[in-house]
Design a protein around this motif. Structure first.
Motif: not given
Ligand SMILES: [Ca+2]
Ligand SMILES: [Ca+2]
Length: 168
Positions: A150, A119, A129, A121-122
């Motif tokens: 996130d 993380e 995210e 990690n969008n």
């Molecule tokens: Ca995440």
């Protein structure tokens, strides 16, 4: 006698005369503010809502979603706000302005980060995210307790508010 005791005494006196007053005031008392002895700031939880709504809610109360400045504050939050049922709580870190550039919504600068491995990690499966969470004991992704992830804009969670001023 501290402020809270004065308030409770007043509330009790009023309740003797008008039973509905204590009910309507108890609702306001549901927000339990806890002072962090290290910085004197007040902390409390939002209702369950999106990060953006939680931040708006925090601002209405005179605060922001929490800025975690160091490991000690992070640990204090873990010990103070996580219960065995907690999955995640919103925190103030976000990369809304610029993808990958995480900043605190309070505007405070800090070198401390506690991202879980992998993380932020969008996560594209969640449509990207941009909003930070403190990972709780019951988080479903096996993130170590107290680390950060996130999470997506549509997630509905409680958030931790930090209020710097010493007003009520
Ligand atoms: Ca995440
Ligand atoms: Ca802080």
């Amino acid at each position: 006698m501290n402020k809270l005791n004065v308030k409770l005494t007043l509330l009790f006196s009023l309740s003797l005369f008008s039973p509905w007053i204590i009910r309507s005031n108890l609702k306001a008392e549901e927000i339990t503010k806890i002072v962090n002895p290290d910085n004197g700031n007040k902390y409390f939880l939002t209702p369950e809502m999106t990060w953006e709504n939680a931040q708006q809610w925090a601002e209405k109360k005179g605060g922001n979603l929490v800025t975690i400045n160091d490991e000690k504050e992070n640990q204090w939050l873990v010990e103070t706000f996580l219960t065995p049922e907690t999955k995640f709580l919103w925190i103030g870190i976000n990369d809304v302005e610029k993808e990958g550039d995480f900043v605190w919504i309070s505007g405070e600068k800090s070198d401390y980060f506690n991202w879980a491995k992998g993380e932020p990690n969008n996560n594209p499966e969640h449509g990207g995210e941009h909003f930070g969470t403190l990972n709780g004991i019951a988080n479903p992704f096996d993130r170590p307790v107290g680390t950060w992830s996130d999470a997506p804009a549509h997630a509905i969670l409680r958030g931790i508010v930090e209020k710097v001023t010493d007003e009520d």
